[in-house]
Design a protein around this motif. Structure first.
Motif, PDB file in Angstrom:
ATOM      1  N   ASN A 276       0.889  -1.252  -0.062  1.00 25.71           N
ATOM      2  CA  ASN A 276       0.102   0.061  -0.100  1.00 25.71           C
ATOM      3  C   ASN A 276       0.855   1.278  -0.139  1.00 25.71           C
ATOM      4  OD1 ASN A 276      -2.273   1.697   0.118  1.00 25.71           O
ATOM      5  ND2 ASN A 276      -3.031   0.782   1.981  1.00 25.71           N
ATOM      6  N   ALA A 277       0.343   2.377  -0.594  1.00 29.57           N
ATOM      7  CA  ALA A 277       0.843   3.777  -0.312  1.00 29.57           C
ATOM      8  C   ALA A 277      -0.319   4.577  -0.220  1.00 29.57           C
ATOM      9  CB  ALA A 277       1.634   3.966  -1.686  1.00 29.57           C
ATOM     10  N   PHE A 278      -0.205   5.509   0.550  1.00 29.59           N
ATOM     11  CA  PHE A 278      -1.308   6.619   0.730  1.00 29.59           C
ATOM     12  C   PHE A 278      -0.689   7.870   1.134  1.00 29.59           C
ATOM     13  CE2 PHE A 278      -0.941   4.132   4.628  1.00 29.59           C
ATOM     14  CZ  PHE A 278      -0.966   4.878   5.608  1.00 29.59           C
ATOM     15  N   ALA A 279      -1.607   8.942   0.826  1.00 27.07           N
ATOM     16  CA  ALA A 279      -1.301  10.209   1.096  1.00 27.07           C
ATOM     17  C   ALA A 279      -2.153  10.652   2.093  1.00 27.07           C
ATOM     18  CB  ALA A 279      -1.391  11.123  -0.028  1.00 27.07           C
ATOM     19  N   LEU A 280      -1.621  11.410   3.112  1.00 25.51           N
ATOM     20  CA  LEU A 280      -2.143  11.925   4.383  1.00 25.51           C
ATOM     21  C   LEU A 280      -2.688  13.373   4.265  1.00 25.51           C
ATOM     22  CD1 LEU A 280       0.013  10.630   7.285  1.00 25.51           C
ATOM     23  CD2 LEU A 280      -2.223   9.769   6.493  1.00 25.51           C
ATOM     24  N   PRO A 281      -3.528  13.864   4.678  1.00 24.70           N
ATOM     25  CA  PRO A 281      -3.842  15.136   4.431  1.00 24.70           C
ATOM     26  C   PRO A 281      -2.996  16.258   4.739  1.00 24.70           C
ATOM     27  CG  PRO A 281      -5.462  14.233   5.505  1.00 24.70           C
ATOM     28  CD  PRO A 281      -4.489  13.312   5.639  1.00 24.70           C
ATOM     29  N   SER A 282      -2.011  16.080   5.516  1.00 22.73           N
ATOM     30  CA  SER A 282      -0.658  16.910   5.591  1.00 22.73           C
ATOM     31  C   SER A 282       0.238  17.141   4.324  1.00 22.73           C
ATOM     32  CB  SER A 282       0.184  16.493   6.624  1.00 22.73           C
ATOM     33  OG  SER A 282       0.679  14.991   6.497  1.00 22.73           O
ATOM     34  N   GLY A 283      -0.088  16.112   3.566  1.00 22.36           N
ATOM     35  CA  GLY A 283       1.042  15.877   2.297  1.00 22.36           C
ATOM     36  C   GLY A 283       1.955  14.912   2.474  1.00 22.36           C
ATOM     37  N   THR A 284       2.084  14.139   3.724  1.00 27.15           N
ATOM     38  CA  THR A 284       3.116  13.221   3.918  1.00 27.15           C
ATOM     39  C   THR A 284       2.436  11.972   3.118  1.00 27.15           C
ATOM     40  OG1 THR A 284       3.669  13.840   5.899  1.00 27.15           O
ATOM     41  CG2 THR A 284       3.907  11.711   5.695  1.00 27.15           C
ATOM     42  N   ILE A 285       3.257  11.154   2.395  1.00 31.98           N
ATOM     43  CA  ILE A 285       3.029  10.005   1.861  1.00 31.98           C
ATOM     44  C   ILE A 285       3.605   8.698   2.620  1.00 31.98           C
ATOM     45  CG2 ILE A 285       3.485   8.639  -0.389  1.00 31.98           C
ATOM     46  CD1 ILE A 285       3.727  11.519  -1.956  1.00 31.98           C
ATOM     47  N   VAL A 286       2.829   7.762   2.830  1.00 33.50           N
ATOM     48  CA  VAL A 286       3.428   6.760   3.579  1.00 33.50           C
ATOM     49  C   VAL A 286       3.382   5.475   2.422  1.00 33.50           C
ATOM     50  CG1 VAL A 286       2.684   4.981   5.254  1.00 33.50           C
ATOM     51  CG2 VAL A 286       2.125   7.388   5.433  1.00 33.50           C
ATOM     52  N   LEU A 287       4.557   4.994   2.606  1.00 26.98           N
ATOM     53  CA  LEU A 287       4.766   3.869   1.560  1.00 26.98           C
ATOM     54  C   LEU A 287       5.328   2.425   2.387  1.00 26.98           C
ATOM     55  CD1 LEU A 287       5.461   3.278  -1.452  1.00 26.98           C
ATOM     56  CD2 LEU A 287       7.905   3.915  -1.167  1.00 26.98           C
TER      57      LEU A 287
ATOM     58  N   ALA B 210      -0.331  11.644 -12.320  1.00 25.13           N
ATOM     59  CA  ALA B 210       1.039  10.890 -12.308  1.00 25.13           C
ATOM     60  C   ALA B 210       1.632  10.562 -13.791  1.00 25.13           C
ATOM     61  CB  ALA B 210       0.780   9.440 -11.703  1.00 25.13           C
ATOM     62  N   VAL B 211       0.576  10.303 -14.789  1.00 32.34           N
ATOM     63  CA  VAL B 211       1.086  10.147 -16.096  1.00 32.34           C
ATOM     64  C   VAL B 211       1.748  11.478 -16.555  1.00 32.34           C
ATOM     65  CG1 VAL B 211       0.298   9.883 -18.541  1.00 32.34           C
ATOM     66  CG2 VAL B 211      -0.685   8.458 -16.550  1.00 32.34           C
ATOM     67  N   ASP B 212       1.383  12.463 -16.256  1.00 30.24           N
ATOM     68  CA  ASP B 212       2.001  13.867 -16.854  1.00 30.24           C
ATOM     69  C   ASP B 212       3.218  14.072 -16.284  1.00 30.24           C
ATOM     70  OD1 ASP B 212      -0.394  14.212 -18.384  1.00 30.24           O
ATOM     71  OD2 ASP B 212      -1.455  15.554 -17.039  1.00 30.24           O
ATOM     72  N   THR B 213       3.228  13.663 -14.760  1.00 33.25           N
ATOM     73  CA  THR B 213       4.436  14.322 -13.999  1.00 33.25           C
ATOM     74  C   THR B 213       5.687  13.216 -14.524  1.00 33.25           C
ATOM     75  OG1 THR B 213       3.246  14.983 -12.157  1.00 33.25           O
ATOM     76  CG2 THR B 213       5.464  14.267 -11.688  1.00 33.25           C
ATOM     77  N   LEU B 214       5.181  11.941 -14.818  1.00 31.55           N
ATOM     78  CA  LEU B 214       6.190  10.888 -14.937  1.00 31.55           C
ATOM     79  C   LEU B 214       6.529  11.391 -16.416  1.00 31.55           C
ATOM     80  CD1 LEU B 214       4.297   7.722 -13.907  1.00 31.55           C
ATOM     81  CD2 LEU B 214       6.319   8.565 -12.987  1.00 31.55           C
ATOM     82  N   ARG B 215       5.876  11.763 -17.322  1.00 29.75           N
ATOM     83  CA  ARG B 215       6.646  12.142 -18.596  1.00 29.75           C
ATOM     84  C   ARG B 215       7.393  13.260 -18.592  1.00 29.75           C
ATOM     85  NH1 ARG B 215       0.810  11.199 -21.656  1.00 29.75           N
ATOM     86  NH2 ARG B 215       1.058   8.973 -22.310  1.00 29.75           N
ATOM     87  N   ARG B 216       7.058  14.213 -17.825  1.00 26.82           N
ATOM     88  CA  ARG B 216       7.972  15.543 -17.498  1.00 26.82           C
ATOM     89  C   ARG B 216       9.275  15.050 -16.701  1.00 26.82           C
ATOM     90  NH1 ARG B 216       3.392  18.096 -15.037  1.00 26.82           N
ATOM     91  NH2 ARG B 216       4.617  18.141 -13.064  1.00 26.82           N
ATOM     92  N   GLY B 217       8.853  14.080 -15.917  1.00 20.81           N
ATOM     93  CA  GLY B 217      10.481  13.632 -15.231  1.00 20.81           C
ATOM     94  C   GLY B 217      11.006  12.698 -16.054  1.00 20.81           C
ATOM     95  N   GLY B 218      10.628  12.271 -17.105  1.00 25.28           N
ATOM     96  CA  GLY B 218      11.452  11.385 -17.960  1.00 25.28           C
ATOM     97  C   GLY B 218      11.185   9.865 -17.659  1.00 25.28           C
TER      98      GLY B 218
ATOM     99  N   HIS C 160       1.768   8.992  -8.272  1.00 22.75           N
ATOM    100  CA  HIS C 160       0.022   8.939  -8.427  1.00 22.75           C
ATOM    101  C   HIS C 160      -0.258   9.372  -6.828  1.00 22.75           C
ATOM    102  CE1 HIS C 160      -3.872   7.119  -8.135  1.00 22.75           C
ATOM    103  NE2 HIS C 160      -3.652   6.827  -6.926  1.00 22.75           N
ATOM    104  N   GLU C 161       0.648   9.039  -5.751  1.00 22.20           N
ATOM    105  CA  GLU C 161       0.328   9.793  -4.490  1.00 22.20           C
ATOM    106  C   GLU C 161       0.367  11.238  -4.461  1.00 22.20           C
ATOM    107  OE1 GLU C 161      -1.574   8.031  -2.214  1.00 22.20           O
ATOM    108  OE2 GLU C 161      -1.257   6.093  -3.376  1.00 22.20           O
ATOM    109  N   CYS C 162       1.388  11.784  -5.457  1.00 21.07           N
ATOM    110  CA  CYS C 162       1.419  13.258  -5.186  1.00 21.07           C
ATOM    111  C   CYS C 162       0.376  13.869  -6.027  1.00 21.07           C
ATOM    112  CB  CYS C 162       2.797  13.555  -6.237  1.00 21.07           C
ATOM    113  SG  CYS C 162       4.163  13.220  -5.240  1.00 21.07           S
ATOM    114  N   GLY C 163      -0.387  13.174  -6.986  1.00 17.64           N
ATOM    115  CA  GLY C 163      -1.575  13.537  -7.573  1.00 17.64           C
ATOM    116  C   GLY C 163      -2.708  13.800  -6.545  1.00 17.64           C
ATOM    117  N   HIS C 164      -2.876  12.822  -5.655  1.00 20.93           N
ATOM    118  CA  HIS C 164      -3.823  13.004  -4.364  1.00 20.93           C
ATOM    119  C   HIS C 164      -3.349  14.110  -3.523  1.00 20.93           C
ATOM    120  CE1 HIS C 164      -6.011   9.293  -5.159  1.00 20.93           C
ATOM    121  NE2 HIS C 164      -5.011   8.391  -4.830  1.00 20.93           N
TER     122      HIS C 164
END
Length: 192
Positions: free
Chosen positions: A50-61, A143-151, A81-85
């Motif tokens: 699992n991975a999830f984003a908390l309301p604070s912006g912290t991502i737990v992996l 995520a798709v847009d960000t992944l493309r921008r990030g190469g 993807h979690e950055c998108g959330h």
């Protein structure tokens, strides 16, 4: 609270954690994302990867997700993807939407214990909440847009979704997919 109830200390080495954080930081820089995202590593007491984003912006992996990935680029894709959330504030919006139901219920019934019960259940809600189909599509698109921008090839996200689906023993039942708050995985993979 999550650490006391559902999560446990990570078993990943300090070096592995640093390496994943550094790789993600390089990716964010390449994608032109200046705001750093805090990543916390934990193990799941019960459940799978699992991975999830908390309301604070912290991502737990979770360790389980790291172990499931065949390539670190798949982990970065999940983090994107979690950055998108985080960017769309999905966790905060979900908490506010769901807490509003309890506040209205408490006002209508005069039973404040409903709101108190919700606040006590908030950690479980954050971990187990399945974002709406709209939220998931927004996070996938981000995520798709960000992944493309990030190469990075967005196929890494699709591959990880397939692996996660197999790891969770997901069903292909159309009825269950329709009722699920996540769009069906094949639909998400095709969109990606």
């Amino acid at each position: 609270t999550l650490d006391r109830t559902m999560l446990a200390r990570t078993e990943l080495t300090h070096e592995r954690q640093l390496g994943l954080r550094a790789e993600f930081t390089r990716f964010l820089a390449a994608a032109g994302i200046a705001a750093p995202h805090a990543i916390e590593f934990r193990a799941m007491r019960a459940g799978g990867a699992n991975a999830f984003a908390l309301p604070s912006g912290t991502i737990v992996l979770t360790d389980e997700l790291v172990f499931l990935a065949a390539d670190d680029r798949e982990i970065v894709a999940v983090l994107a993807h979690e950055c998108g959330h985080v960017a769309h504030r999905h966790a905060l919006r979900a908490v506010l939407q769901n807490s509003a139901v309890f506040v209205v219920l408490a006002l209508v019934t005069g039973d404040a214990s409903s709101a108190t019960a919700f606040s006590g259940a908030l950690p479980a809600f954050l971990l187990q909440n399945r974002f709406s189909r709209e939220f998931e599509r927004e996070a996938d698109t981000y995520a798709v847009d960000t992944l493309r921008r990030g190469g990075l090839d967005p196929a890494h996200l699709a591959t990880m979704l397939e692996r996660l689906t197999k790891g969770h023993g997901a069903t292909d039942s159309k009825a269950l997919n329709y009722l699920s708050t996540h769009p069906p995985t094949p639909e998400r993979i095709e969109a990606i």
